[in-house]
Scaffold this active site. Structure first.
Site, short mmCIF file in Angstrom:
data_model
loop_
_atom_site.label_atom_id
_atom_site.label_comp_id
_atom_site.label_asym_id
_atom_site.label_seq_id
_atom_site.Cartn_x
_atom_site.Cartn_y
_atom_site.Cartn_z
N GLU A 135 0.88 -0.99 -0.09
CA GLU A 135 -0.08 0.00 -0.08
C GLU A 135 0.88 1.21 0.19
O GLU A 135 1.48 1.56 1.13
CB GLU A 135 -1.03 0.09 1.22
CG GLU A 135 -1.98 1.21 1.22
CD GLU A 135 -2.78 1.24 2.42
OE1 GLU A 135 -3.25 2.51 2.49
OE2 GLU A 135 -2.94 0.37 3.14
N CYS A 146 -1.79 8.57 3.03
CA CYS A 146 -1.81 8.07 1.81
C CYS A 146 -2.89 8.24 1.13
O CYS A 146 -3.01 8.38 -0.03
CB CYS A 146 -1.27 6.39 1.83
SG CYS A 146 -2.38 5.44 2.54
#
Length: 294
Positions: free
Chosen positions: A201, A235
């Protein structure tokens, strides 16, 4: 240690593992105040923000993880051609991989462990946590709670910089990584050398689309929240906003007013937490200067 503890854990029924995982979630929440303080000490965020962003969603997440495990781990029948395989039946059954390495960053030093930790345990695996070198005490605190609730050695922790993460990849049966794109490439390459699965990720370039029929005030507050939550160290943070021409000037003025009310300070409830480290500041400041120059 995780490898030694894993077979007995895998031998338990899913219901037994689920009960233990639920107890782990409750034990973590029982120490929410202390964990929030440790996160505040290591990241500069307030304890309120630490709790809101990483602990309030834990209980429902555990329930979802258990529900998904029941679905995902259920044996599935395989359809065979009666002509090619007369009289044959087949079933696919999910079995544990063994030991899962979890390499997590500093921006959400607890929350980044939830997504791989609970599914890995429910699936009958051992786990080794590798927290960021910038937030080691939060990772150690999580591992200590795991040690109190789960079988001895089932969840371990290793500390250090990138070389430690690389060494961990060399020892586990699968790895999950959350972090930057350059480091993610290294993790993928090292996992590929060993032919083990790697779940990555990495950073994104998330956009907000603002249409002319929106509630401008509410949208500006929402954009500010999701762009600047955790001082933008997220993120999934909004990094660009596309606004319809008809309301562009109004939206920019409203967003400017919203953002101008924010204050950055370390550990004060209601204020925006700071960037986590000097290294992060040195990355972000040139972005700001470049934006103003253009």
């Amino acid at each position: 240690a995780a490898r030694a503890a894993q077979p007995a854990w895998a031998a338990l029924s899913l219901d037994e593992r689920a009960a233990k995982v639920k107890a782990l979630g409750q034990a973590i929440l029982a120490k929410a105040d202390a964990l929030a303080q440790t996160m505040s000490d290591e990241t500069g965020r307030s304890t309120v923000e630490a709790k809101a962003s990483e602990l309030t969603s834990l209980a429902p997440y555990v329930e979802v993880a258990i529900s998904e495990a029941r679905r995902a781990l259920k044996p599935h029948k395989v359809k065979f051609s009666a002509l090619d395989f007369p009289g044959k039946r087949g079933v696919t059954e999910s079995v544990p991989r063994g030991v899962i390495g979890v390499i997590a960053p500093w921006n959400y030093p607890l929350g980044n462990f939830w997504k791989p930790l609970f599914p890995a345990l429910l699936s009958g695996n051992g786990v080794v946590l590798k927290p960021s070198e910038y937030t080691p005490r939060t990772g150690a605190a999580l591992a200590a709670i795991c040690a109190e609730v789960l079988p001895r050695g089932l969840v371990g922790v290793v500390h250090g910089v990138g070389e430690v993460g690389g060494a961990l990849i060399d020892e586990v049966d699968a790895v999950t990584f959350t972090g930057s794109v350059p480091t993610g490439r290294k993790v993928a390459a090292r996992a590929a050398e060993r032919l083990i699965p790697a779940s990555l990720e990495l950073g994104g370039k998330d956009a907000a689309l603002v249409l002319a029929d929106c509630d401008v005030e509410r949208t500006a507050i929402g954009v500010a929240q999701w762009a600047l939550h955790n001082c933008g160290q997220n993120c999934a943070a909004i990094e660009r906003v596309y606004v319809e021409d008809a309301i562009a000037d109004t939206f920019v003025a409203t967003l400017t007013r919203v953002v101008s009310k924010l204050k950055v300070s370390s550990g004060n409830d209601g204020d925006l937490g700071p960037l986590q480290s000097e290294a992060q500041l040195n990355i972000v400041e040139p972005h700001g200067e470049q934006a103003k120059a253009k």
